[in-house]
Write a protein that holds these residues in place. Structure first.
Motif, PDB file in Angstrom:
ATOM      1  N   ALA A 244      -6.143  -4.270 -13.599  1.00  0.00           N
ATOM      2  CA  ALA A 244      -4.971  -4.829 -12.911  1.00  0.00           C
ATOM      3  C   ALA A 244      -4.605  -4.005 -11.685  1.00  0.00           C
ATOM      4  N   MET A 245      -4.719  -2.688 -11.781  1.00  0.00           N
ATOM      5  CA  MET A 245      -4.389  -1.836 -10.637  1.00  0.00           C
ATOM      6  C   MET A 245      -5.336  -2.092  -9.469  1.00  0.00           C
ATOM      7  N   LEU A 246      -6.622  -2.202  -9.730  1.00  0.00           N
ATOM      8  CA  LEU A 246      -7.575  -2.460  -8.652  1.00  0.00           C
ATOM      9  C   LEU A 246      -7.255  -3.779  -7.942  1.00  0.00           C
ATOM     10  N   GLU A 247      -7.001  -4.807  -8.732  1.00  0.00           N
ATOM     11  CA  GLU A 247      -6.742  -6.123  -8.157  1.00  0.00           C
ATOM     12  C   GLU A 247      -5.404  -6.172  -7.404  1.00  0.00           C
ATOM     13  N   ASN A 248      -4.355  -5.640  -8.014  1.00  0.00           N
ATOM     14  CA  ASN A 248      -3.017  -5.741  -7.418  1.00  0.00           C
ATOM     15  C   ASN A 248      -2.876  -4.878  -6.171  1.00  0.00           C
ATOM     16  N   VAL A 249      -3.452  -3.687  -6.168  1.00  0.00           N
ATOM     17  CA  VAL A 249      -3.378  -2.835  -4.981  1.00  0.00           C
ATOM     18  C   VAL A 249      -4.149  -3.468  -3.828  1.00  0.00           C
ATOM     19  N   LYS A 250      -5.330  -4.024  -4.117  1.00  0.00           N
ATOM     20  CA  LYS A 250      -6.097  -4.695  -3.060  1.00  0.00           C
ATOM     21  C   LYS A 250      -5.303  -5.871  -2.482  1.00  0.00           C
ATOM     22  N   SER A 251      -4.636  -6.639  -3.296  1.00  0.00           N
ATOM     23  CA  SER A 251      -3.846  -7.781  -2.818  1.00  0.00           C
ATOM     24  C   SER A 251      -2.681  -7.318  -1.949  1.00  0.00           C
ATOM     25  N   GLU A 252      -2.017  -6.248  -2.360  1.00  0.00           N
ATOM     26  CA  GLU A 252      -0.882  -5.733  -1.578  1.00  0.00           C
ATOM     27  C   GLU A 252      -1.349  -5.135  -0.256  1.00  0.00           C
ATOM     28  N   PHE A 253      -2.470  -4.450  -0.260  1.00  0.00           N
ATOM     29  CA  PHE A 253      -3.015  -3.910   0.987  1.00  0.00           C
ATOM     30  C   PHE A 253      -3.335  -5.042   1.968  1.00  0.00           C
ATOM     31  N   ASP A 254      -3.929  -6.121   1.464  1.00  0.00           N
ATOM     32  CA  ASP A 254      -4.253  -7.260   2.322  1.00  0.00           C
ATOM     33  C   ASP A 254      -2.976  -7.896   2.875  1.00  0.00           C
ATOM     34  N   ARG A 255      -1.944  -7.930   2.070  1.00  0.00           N
ATOM     35  CA  ARG A 255      -0.694  -8.591   2.486  1.00  0.00           C
ATOM     36  C   ARG A 255      -0.015  -7.860   3.635  1.00  0.00           C
ATOM     37  N   GLY A 257      -1.598  -5.599   5.640  1.00  0.00           N
ATOM     38  CA  GLY A 257      -2.540  -5.274   6.702  1.00  0.00           C
ATOM     39  C   GLY A 257      -3.158  -3.896   6.622  1.00  0.00           C
ATOM     40  N   ILE A 258      -3.109  -3.266   5.469  1.00  0.00           N
ATOM     41  CA  ILE A 258      -3.783  -1.969   5.298  1.00  0.00           C
ATOM     42  C   ILE A 258      -5.248  -2.232   4.948  1.00  0.00           C
ATOM     43  N   SER A 259      -6.145  -1.599   5.689  1.00  0.00           N
ATOM     44  CA  SER A 259      -7.569  -1.866   5.490  1.00  0.00           C
ATOM     45  C   SER A 259      -8.217  -0.767   4.654  1.00  0.00           C
ATOM     46  N   ILE A 260      -9.236  -1.164   3.914  1.00  0.00           N
ATOM     47  CA  ILE A 260     -10.058  -0.214   3.163  1.00  0.00           C
ATOM     48  C   ILE A 260     -11.325   0.004   3.981  1.00  0.00           C
ATOM     49  N   PRO A 261     -11.500   1.171   4.581  1.00  0.00           N
ATOM     50  CA  PRO A 261     -12.614   1.381   5.521  1.00  0.00           C
ATOM     51  C   PRO A 261     -13.963   1.441   4.818  1.00  0.00           C
ATOM     52  N   TYR A 262     -15.002   1.192   5.600  1.00  0.00           N
ATOM     53  CA  TYR A 262     -16.369   1.274   5.107  1.00  0.00           C
ATOM     54  C   TYR A 262     -17.229   1.841   6.238  1.00  0.00           C
TER      55      TYR A 262
END
Length: 286
Positions: A244-255, A257-262
């Motif tokens: 749940a943490m992985l999914e919810n944090v990713k959704s909030e970051f997208d909302r 505009g925080i990006s996860i760099p690669y």
């Protein structure tokens, strides 16, 4: 050629009757004895359950008792055939010495099983990692330990290997900590990212509030700022909160505009003068 006409067949019939009956009775002793051993083990199991003995110890006692009683039944059946049990036991000891040299690992497993019962690094029903295997401890017998993995596989591990492996027992304490790593881009708002992760962690109903979830910077990487979140949960809730943490944090970051760099490919153009002609050389730096 002389033909025997006065041979007494009654002697052979008497011998056949004598030893044939012994053989039949020996089979009777074996099969009835085996049935009695099964009944005794069921009664023993019932007594152990009522006495509320630890399941790990109970499993070992029942398997050991069954093995010993079956040996007694086999010796009794052989004794009925007229085989001298004292010499049989002596012969069995001599054979056992040779077998022991050949099957020393099996006897090592018995000794390791006794050590597991004595030190009790886990109980039946505990969630454990034994070496490279993870699952729930299901059974301990004279030679091996049985665990059931999360995907339903049955893993049988020799007791000696169990004692020689690193054992992680997740059930000794009622709670367990989740450590999750999230990476954010250098250009993003670090404080906002930390607040979002902490908010998601605190809002999950299965997260323990004392000690409260925490978020901190763990590293400044080549491409990102790494944030680590620590959440305490009950053992049974570990997988649920983790996913749940992985999914919810990713959704909030997208909302927000925080990006996860690669890692990205950057092309640098290098010019060289050679033989009066300009030639372009390109090197890819990752």
């Amino acid at each position: 050629m002389q033909i025997i006409t006065d041979f007494d067949y009654t002697v052979i019939l008497a011998l056949v009757a004598k030893y044939g009956l012994r053989l039949l009775f020996s089979f009777f002793i074996f099969f009835v004895g085996k049935w009695v051993v099964g009944r005794i083990c069921l009664i023993l199991e019932s007594v152990i359950r009522r006495a509320k003995i630890d399941e790990l110890i109970a499993s070992f006692i029942i398997n050991a008792a069954k093995t010993i009683l079956l040996i007694v039944v086999i010796v009794a059946a052989l004794a009925n055939l007229g085989i001298e049990t004292t010499s049989f036991v002596a012969m069995l000891g001599a054979i056992g010495l040779g077998i022991g040299m050949a099957f020393k690992d099996s006897f090592g497993n018995i000794g390791a099983g006794i050590l597991i019962v004595f030190f009790r690094p886990f109980k039946i029903g505990d969630s454990v990692d034994i070496g490279s295997y993870a699952g729930v401890a299901k059974e301990l017998n004279l030679f091996s330990t049985c665990i059931i993995t999360a995907d339903g596989r049955t893993i049988i591990i020799p007791n000696q290997q169990v004692m020689n492996s690193k054992i992680i027992n997740y059930s000794l304490t009622p709670t367990r900590r989740i450590d999750l790593l999230f990476s954010v881009d250098y250009k993003d708002d670090l404080r906002l990212a930390k607040d979002i992760i902490l908010k998601v962690a605190n809002s999950h109903e299965l997260a323990i509030k004392d000690p409260a979830p925490s978020v901190s910077v763990s590293a400044l990487g080549a491409h990102s700022v790494d944030l680590i979140v620590k959440i305490w949960v009950l053992n049974d809730n570990y997988s649920t909160v983790y996913s749940a943490m992985l999914e919810n944090v990713k959704s909030e970051f997208d909302r927000v505009g925080i990006s996860i760099p690669y890692p990205q490919v950057v092309n640098h153009h290098i010019y060289e003068q050679k033989d009066e002609n300009d030639k372009l050389q390109t090197s890819d730096i990752i």
